[in-house]
Design a protein around this motif. Structure first.
Motif, short mmCIF file in Angstrom:
data_model
loop_
_atom_site.label_atom_id
_atom_site.label_comp_id
_atom_site.label_asym_id
_atom_site.label_seq_id
_atom_site.Cartn_x
_atom_site.Cartn_y
_atom_site.Cartn_z
N ARG A 63 0.85 -1.19 0.00
CA ARG A 63 0.00 0.00 0.00
C ARG A 63 0.88 1.24 0.00
O ARG A 63 1.86 1.30 0.74
N SER A 64 0.53 2.22 -0.81
CA SER A 64 1.28 3.47 -0.81
C SER A 64 0.37 4.68 -1.03
O SER A 64 0.72 5.79 -0.66
N ALA A 65 -0.78 4.43 -1.60
CA ALA A 65 -1.70 5.53 -1.91
C ALA A 65 -3.06 5.26 -1.26
O ALA A 65 -3.41 4.11 -0.96
N TRP A 66 -3.80 6.34 -1.05
CA TRP A 66 -5.14 6.21 -0.49
C TRP A 66 -6.01 5.40 -1.42
O TRP A 66 -5.86 5.47 -2.64
N ARG A 67 -6.92 4.65 -0.88
CA ARG A 67 -7.88 3.92 -1.72
C ARG A 67 -9.09 4.82 -1.95
O ARG A 67 -9.35 5.75 -1.18
N SER A 68 -9.82 4.57 -2.99
CA SER A 68 -11.03 5.34 -3.28
C SER A 68 -12.16 4.89 -2.37
O SER A 68 -12.21 3.72 -1.97
N PRO A 69 -13.07 5.80 -2.04
CA PRO A 69 -14.21 5.40 -1.21
C PRO A 69 -14.96 4.23 -1.86
O PRO A 69 -15.16 4.20 -3.07
N GLY A 70 -15.31 3.26 -1.06
CA GLY A 70 -16.01 2.09 -1.57
C GLY A 70 -15.11 0.96 -2.01
O GLY A 70 -15.55 -0.17 -2.16
N ASP A 71 -13.82 1.25 -2.25
CA ASP A 71 -12.89 0.18 -2.61
C ASP A 71 -12.63 -0.69 -1.39
O ASP A 71 -12.61 -0.20 -0.26
N PRO A 72 -12.44 -1.99 -1.60
CA PRO A 72 -12.15 -2.87 -0.46
C PRO A 72 -10.82 -2.50 0.19
O PRO A 72 -9.92 -1.99 -0.47
N ARG A 73 -10.73 -2.78 1.46
CA ARG A 73 -9.47 -2.57 2.17
C ARG A 73 -8.53 -3.73 1.84
O ARG A 73 -8.85 -4.88 2.12
#
Length: 179
Positions: A63-73
């Motif tokens: 992981r290096s960047a924020w995920r988009s809202p609604g994307d799975p963790r």
């Protein structure tokens, strides 16, 4: 990818330093002690890592960047966090509460979530001499961050890799962190 870890989960936060490519040493040691591991890299730290090898070793994408809202963790919640190597920049921003990257956001949030966190600094002596660095380490300790024992290396030498104790991160974590 693992859905439900049965082992405690360790986030290894990797910053941009010459020794970052050896982060697999901490991952291997953690896995040998029964941890599942996920790696979070600072944007600059990402370039120091063999992403394919780490993904294969951990079973999780870096992981290096924020995920988009609604994307799975992509990673399970952390039971503990080890920042190794922790650079001058990350230490000072973290202590100041600056969360301008995913890695720093995770570190700043860890305090409020009560996640045990270890920092293994890797800086040169000239950077360590800056007054902000000592104040930042003191601030992190006041927040409960366990700080490793690495002594800064000579400036412009890129040295000290042989003295960097990756496994120290695991020895600093409280034993009750394991499920």
């Amino acid at each position: 990818m693992n859905d439900q870890p049965t082992k405690p989960f360790l986030y290894v936060v990797v910053c941009a330093a010459g020794i970052a490519g050896d982060a697999h040493r901490l991952i291997t040691a953690a896995q040998a002690q029964g941890w599942d591991v996920g790696v979070v890299a600072t944007p600059q730290g990402l370039g120091f890592l063999d992403a394919e090898a780490i993904t294969q070793q951990t079973g999780y994408p870096i992981r290096s960047a924020w995920r988009s809202p609604g994307d799975p963790r992509p990673l399970p919640p952390a039971d503990a966090i080890a920042v190794a190597p922790a650079t001058f920049n990350t230490i000072n921003k973290w202590a100041a509460g600056i969360a301008d990257t995913l890695a720093l956001g995770i570190l700043c949030e860890a305090y409020g979530l009560g996640i045990p966190t270890v920092a293994l600094p890797y800086v040169n002596a000239a950077m360590a001499a800056h007054p902000a660095y000592g104040r930042s380490l003191d601030q992190l300790r006041e927040l409960g961050v366990m700080v490793g024992s690495y002594e800064p290396h000579r400036p412009k030498a890129g040295g000290g890799a042989e003295r960097f104790r990756w496994e120290e991160a695991l020895s600093l974590l409280p034993q009750d962190v394991r499920r």
